[in-house]
Design a protein around this motif. Structure first.
Motif, PDB file in Angstrom:
ATOM      1  N   GLU A 137     -43.954  70.480 -73.298  1.00 53.27           N
ATOM      2  CA  GLU A 137     -45.400  70.653 -73.418  1.00 53.27           C
ATOM      3  C   GLU A 137     -45.794  72.104 -73.672  1.00 53.27           C
ATOM      4  O   GLU A 137     -46.859  72.372 -74.231  1.00 53.27           O
ATOM      5  CB  GLU A 137     -46.094  70.146 -72.143  1.00 53.27           C
ATOM      6  CG  GLU A 137     -46.009  68.639 -71.942  1.00 53.27           C
ATOM      7  CD  GLU A 137     -46.781  67.875 -73.007  1.00 53.27           C
ATOM      8  OE1 GLU A 137     -47.726  68.449 -73.580  1.00 53.27           O
ATOM      9  OE2 GLU A 137     -46.420  66.715 -73.270  1.00 53.27           O
ATOM     10  N   HIS A 138     -44.938  73.065 -73.263  1.00 45.09           N
ATOM     11  CA  HIS A 138     -45.330  74.467 -73.389  1.00 45.09           C
ATOM     12  C   HIS A 138     -45.210  74.982 -74.821  1.00 45.09           C
ATOM     13  O   HIS A 138     -45.692  76.077 -75.123  1.00 45.09           O
ATOM     14  CB  HIS A 138     -44.467  75.338 -72.466  1.00 45.09           C
ATOM     15  CG  HIS A 138     -43.031  75.431 -72.899  1.00 45.09           C
ATOM     16  ND1 HIS A 138     -42.081  74.498 -72.542  1.00 45.09           N
ATOM     17  CD2 HIS A 138     -42.388  76.339 -73.679  1.00 45.09           C
ATOM     18  CE1 HIS A 138     -40.920  74.834 -73.060  1.00 45.09           C
ATOM     19  NE2 HIS A 138     -41.072  75.944 -73.762  1.00 45.09           N
ATOM     20  N   LEU A 139     -44.578  74.212 -75.704  1.00 49.59           N
ATOM     21  CA  LEU A 139     -44.427  74.671 -77.081  1.00 49.59           C
ATOM     22  C   LEU A 139     -45.760  74.606 -77.820  1.00 49.59           C
ATOM     23  O   LEU A 139     -46.569  73.704 -77.603  1.00 49.59           O
ATOM     24  CB  LEU A 139     -43.388  73.815 -77.814  1.00 49.59           C
ATOM     25  CG  LEU A 139     -41.950  73.887 -77.295  1.00 49.59           C
ATOM     26  CD1 LEU A 139     -41.051  72.981 -78.118  1.00 49.59           C
ATOM     27  CD2 LEU A 139     -41.430  75.317 -77.322  1.00 49.59           C
ATOM     28  N   GLU A 140     -45.950  75.575 -78.690  1.00 44.77           N
ATOM     29  CA  GLU A 140     -47.175  75.604 -79.491  1.00 44.77           C
ATOM     30  C   GLU A 140     -47.203  74.413 -80.445  1.00 44.77           C
ATOM     31  O   GLU A 140     -46.191  74.052 -81.042  1.00 44.77           O
ATOM     32  CB  GLU A 140     -47.235  76.914 -80.282  1.00 44.77           C
ATOM     33  CG  GLU A 140     -48.444  77.034 -81.182  1.00 44.77           C
ATOM     34  CD  GLU A 140     -48.412  78.280 -82.046  1.00 44.77           C
ATOM     35  OE1 GLU A 140     -49.302  78.433 -82.899  1.00 44.77           O
ATOM     36  OE2 GLU A 140     -47.475  79.094 -81.858  1.00 44.77           O
ATOM     37  N   ARG A 141     -48.358  73.790 -80.556  1.00 46.95           N
ATOM     38  CA  ARG A 141     -48.532  72.641 -81.442  1.00 46.95           C
ATOM     39  C   ARG A 141     -49.331  73.039 -82.680  1.00 46.95           C
ATOM     40  O   ARG A 141     -50.365  73.705 -82.559  1.00 46.95           O
ATOM     41  CB  ARG A 141     -49.281  71.512 -80.729  1.00 46.95           C
ATOM     42  CG  ARG A 141     -48.422  70.339 -80.247  1.00 46.95           C
ATOM     43  CD  ARG A 141     -47.467  70.696 -79.186  1.00 46.95           C
ATOM     44  NE  ARG A 141     -46.752  69.516 -78.679  1.00 46.95           N
ATOM     45  CZ  ARG A 141     -45.809  69.571 -77.765  1.00 46.95           C
ATOM     46  NH1 ARG A 141     -45.458  70.732 -77.234  1.00 46.95           N
ATOM     47  NH2 ARG A 141     -45.190  68.473 -77.362  1.00 46.95           N
ATOM     48  N   GLU A 142     -48.828  72.672 -83.832  1.00 42.15           N
ATOM     49  CA  GLU A 142     -49.578  72.822 -85.081  1.00 42.15           C
ATOM     50  C   GLU A 142     -49.961  71.422 -85.547  1.00 42.15           C
ATOM     51  O   GLU A 142     -49.102  70.617 -85.901  1.00 42.15           O
ATOM     52  CB  GLU A 142     -48.724  73.517 -86.150  1.00 42.15           C
ATOM     53  CG  GLU A 142     -49.423  73.628 -87.497  1.00 42.15           C
ATOM     54  CD  GLU A 142     -48.534  74.221 -88.566  1.00 42.15           C
ATOM     55  OE1 GLU A 142     -48.752  73.901 -89.754  1.00 42.15           O
ATOM     56  OE2 GLU A 142     -47.617  74.994 -88.220  1.00 42.15           O
ATOM     57  N   GLU A 143     -51.236  71.132 -85.498  1.00 39.95           N
ATOM     58  CA  GLU A 143     -51.707  69.783 -85.800  1.00 39.95           C
ATOM     59  C   GLU A 143     -52.066  69.663 -87.278  1.00 39.95           C
ATOM     60  O   GLU A 143     -52.839  70.460 -87.810  1.00 39.95           O
ATOM     61  CB  GLU A 143     -52.926  69.444 -84.939  1.00 39.95           C
ATOM     62  CG  GLU A 143     -53.296  67.973 -84.978  1.00 39.95           C
ATOM     63  CD  GLU A 143     -54.332  67.609 -83.931  1.00 39.95           C
ATOM     64  OE1 GLU A 143     -55.526  67.818 -84.216  1.00 39.95           O
ATOM     65  OE2 GLU A 143     -53.953  67.147 -82.839  1.00 39.95           O
ATOM     66  N   GLU A 196     -44.408  63.500 -83.543  1.00 40.92           N
ATOM     67  CA  GLU A 196     -44.116  64.927 -83.436  1.00 40.92           C
ATOM     68  C   GLU A 196     -42.725  65.220 -83.976  1.00 40.92           C
ATOM     69  O   GLU A 196     -41.800  64.415 -83.829  1.00 40.92           O
ATOM     70  CB  GLU A 196     -44.218  65.400 -81.984  1.00 40.92           C
ATOM     71  CG  GLU A 196     -45.634  65.372 -81.438  1.00 40.92           C
ATOM     72  CD  GLU A 196     -45.734  65.981 -80.051  1.00 40.92           C
ATOM     73  OE1 GLU A 196     -46.827  66.436 -79.685  1.00 40.92           O
ATOM     74  OE2 GLU A 196     -44.708  66.010 -79.330  1.00 40.92           O
TER      75      GLU A 196
END
Length: 239
Positions: free
Chosen positions: A106-112, A138
């Motif tokens: 969950e701590h990883l940066e998400r690029e949507e 994902e």
């Protein structure tokens, strides 16, 4: 390879021979997969055993054995993946235990990235489309490390009334007249001592990015940084 129905013989005996040949080929593939799976399992057990032996002691022989087994294991897994890719899509795939995929941290940066349907109206009746829901999946991506150059520009200013010239002092460097920043030195040391990447391998990796950092320069710089850190650590301990 899938069989074209037009290539099938009309003779019943020839068809029987073809079916028997395919059965024999499938049996050979299944035996090869079983042998490969058994070897993979044995390699995993050997690697686990060597890692337990490695705990608490430093042995170059154990390190080499583990590296060789890891390389062989990677080759087998690659062969297994290639065999599955080249397999006949009409053939029944072998039954394998389905691996449980762990969720991405969950701590990883998400690029949507939102993908909207290309159609602005219903392709069946031309009616107006309204939101119904969404499917989310994902993938794990990596941004490779890249070099940058920090250019220090120290401007000079002169007094309009006299000949006085002022200029900011040059910032300190981990190694006098060295080109590497503290961050690069830390990266090199972590790669060498934590990730077991020798300096010659690091030099080859950096060369692929167009940066010439020879092993001698990195070795001397790393030694100076380690010596500086040791002195700093002693000072902190004494105080």
């Amino acid at each position: 390879m899938p069989i074209d129905p037009s290539d099938l013989p009309d003779d019943i005996e020839a068809l029987k021979a073809l079916v028997l040949a395919q059965r024999e080929s499938i049996a050979l593939m299944e035996r090869a997969l079983a042998v490969r799976s058994m070897e993979i399992e044995q390699l995993n057990l050997q690697i686990s055993k060597l890692r337990r032996m490695q705990f608490g002691q430093k042995s170059e022989k154990l390190d080499r054995q583990i590296e060789q087994l890891e390389t062989r294991l990677e080759d087998l897994l690659a062969e297994e993946g290639a065999a599955e890719t080249e397999a006949d899509p009409q053939a029944t795939p072998p039954v394998r235990k389905k691996a449980v995929r762990k969720p991405l941290p969950e701590h990883l940066e998400r690029e949507e990235r939102i993908l909207e349907p290309e159609a602005e109206a219903c392709p069946e009746c031309g009616g107006k489309l309204k939101p119904l829901g969404e499917d989310i999946s994902e993938q794990l991506d990596i941004i490779s490390s890249s070099f940058r150059v920090i250019r220090q520009v120290r401007r000079k200013k002169a007094c309009a009334c006299c000949d006085c010239i002022v200029q900011a002092e040059a910032p300190s460097r981990p190694v006098e007249r060295g080109i590497a920043t503290a961050g690069l030195h830390a990266h090199i040391l972590v790669a060498k001592y934590a990730d077991h990447q020798p300096l010659y391998r690091q030099a080859a990796i950096y060369a692929r990015q167009g940066v010439d950092l020879d092993r001698t320069t990195m070795a001397r710089g790393s030694a100076l940084v380690v010596r500086w850190y040791a002195r700093w650590s002693r000072l902190c301990t004494d105080t």
